[in-house]
Design a protein around this motif. Structure first.
Motif, mmCIF file in Angstrom:
data_model
loop_
_atom_site.group_PDB
_atom_site.id
_atom_site.type_symbol
_atom_site.label_atom_id
_atom_site.label_comp_id
_atom_site.label_asym_id
_atom_site.label_seq_id
_atom_site.Cartn_x
_atom_site.Cartn_y
_atom_site.Cartn_z
ATOM 1 N N ALA A 51 -3.711 -12.489 -15.900
ATOM 2 C CA ALA A 51 -3.716 -12.255 -14.457
ATOM 3 C C ALA A 51 -2.579 -11.312 -14.055
ATOM 4 N N LEU A 52 -1.421 -11.478 -14.677
ATOM 5 C CA LEU A 52 -0.289 -10.605 -14.381
ATOM 6 C C LEU A 52 -0.581 -9.167 -14.771
ATOM 7 N N ILE A 53 -1.198 -8.969 -15.921
ATOM 8 C CA ILE A 53 -1.550 -7.618 -16.368
ATOM 9 C C ILE A 53 -2.583 -6.995 -15.443
ATOM 10 N N VAL A 54 -3.577 -7.769 -15.039
ATOM 11 C CA VAL A 54 -4.609 -7.253 -14.124
ATOM 12 C C VAL A 54 -3.981 -6.874 -12.781
ATOM 13 N N LEU A 55 -3.086 -7.712 -12.268
ATOM 14 C CA LEU A 55 -2.421 -7.396 -11.000
ATOM 15 C C LEU A 55 -1.550 -6.151 -11.106
ATOM 16 N N ALA A 56 -0.873 -5.993 -12.234
ATOM 17 C CA ALA A 56 -0.043 -4.804 -12.429
ATOM 18 C C ALA A 56 -0.894 -3.542 -12.467
ATOM 19 N N ILE A 57 -2.033 -3.597 -13.145
ATOM 20 C CA ILE A 57 -2.922 -2.434 -13.204
ATOM 21 C C ILE A 57 -3.472 -2.105 -11.825
ATOM 22 N N LEU A 58 -3.892 -3.129 -11.086
ATOM 23 C CA LEU A 58 -4.388 -2.890 -9.729
ATOM 24 C C LEU A 58 -3.313 -2.295 -8.832
ATOM 25 N N LEU A 59 -2.093 -2.763 -8.980
ATOM 26 C CA LEU A 59 -0.982 -2.226 -8.188
ATOM 27 C C LEU A 59 -0.734 -0.773 -8.533
ATOM 28 N N LEU A 60 -0.772 -0.438 -9.805
ATOM 29 C CA LEU A 60 -0.555 0.949 -10.208
ATOM 30 C C LEU A 60 -1.681 1.864 -9.750
ATOM 31 N N VAL A 61 -2.895 1.383 -9.805
ATOM 32 C CA VAL A 61 -4.032 2.236 -9.439
ATOM 33 C C VAL A 61 -4.139 2.417 -7.934
ATOM 34 N N PHE A 62 -4.039 1.319 -7.187
ATOM 35 C CA PHE A 62 -4.295 1.399 -5.753
ATOM 36 C C PHE A 62 -3.050 1.492 -4.892
ATOM 37 N N GLY A 63 -1.903 1.046 -5.399
ATOM 38 C CA GLY A 63 -0.749 0.980 -4.532
ATOM 39 C C GLY A 63 0.390 1.900 -4.882
ATOM 40 N N SER A 64 0.213 2.769 -5.867
ATOM 41 C CA SER A 64 1.333 3.600 -6.298
ATOM 42 C C SER A 64 1.759 4.600 -5.230
ATOM 43 N N THR A 65 0.846 5.032 -4.391
ATOM 44 C CA THR A 65 1.215 6.000 -3.354
ATOM 45 C C THR A 65 1.952 5.326 -2.205
ATOM 46 N N LYS A 66 1.760 4.033 -2.022
ATOM 47 C CA LYS A 66 2.380 3.328 -0.907
ATOM 48 C C LYS A 66 3.652 2.587 -1.294
ATOM 49 N N LEU A 67 3.965 2.517 -2.581
ATOM 50 C CA LEU A 67 5.144 1.774 -3.021
ATOM 51 C C LEU A 67 6.459 2.330 -2.466
ATOM 52 N N PRO A 68 6.711 3.646 -2.464
ATOM 53 C CA PRO A 68 7.973 4.136 -1.921
ATOM 54 C C PRO A 68 8.166 3.814 -0.442
ATOM 55 N N SER A 69 7.120 3.943 0.348
ATOM 56 C CA SER A 69 7.250 3.638 1.773
ATOM 57 C C SER A 69 7.426 2.144 1.998
ATOM 58 N N LEU A 70 6.800 1.324 1.167
ATOM 59 C CA LEU A 70 6.967 -0.119 1.258
ATOM 60 C C LEU A 70 8.402 -0.517 0.932
ATOM 61 N N ALA A 71 8.962 0.057 -0.124
ATOM 62 C CA ALA A 71 10.344 -0.238 -0.507
ATOM 63 C C ALA A 71 11.319 0.212 0.575
ATOM 64 N N LYS A 72 11.067 1.354 1.177
ATOM 65 C CA LYS A 72 11.926 1.852 2.253
ATOM 66 C C LYS A 72 11.869 0.910 3.451
#
Length: 64
Positions: free
Chosen positions: A10-31
């Protein structure tokens, strides 16, 4: 169907989904999280420095 799905899977699947769908939004989320933490720390310090008597009503402050 999902009987063999363990915590690691489940952790691996969540990490892959995060990388595929959320990589463009991660910097703004962290900010946004960083700014929110900075504001929270500022408000906590401000509340500690300003003390009101116990019987005085505390005014509502709207954060903008």
């Amino acid at each position: 169907m999902l009987h063999n799905l363990t915590g690691w899977h489940a952790l691996i699947v969540l990490a892959i989904l995060l990388l595929v769908f959320g990589s463009t939004k991660l910097p703004s989320l962290a900010k946004g999280v960083g700014q929110s933490m900075r504001i929270l720390k500022h408000e906590v310090r401000e509340d500690k420095t300003t003390s009101t008597p116990d019987d005085a009503p505390v005014p509502y402050r709207h954060a903008s």
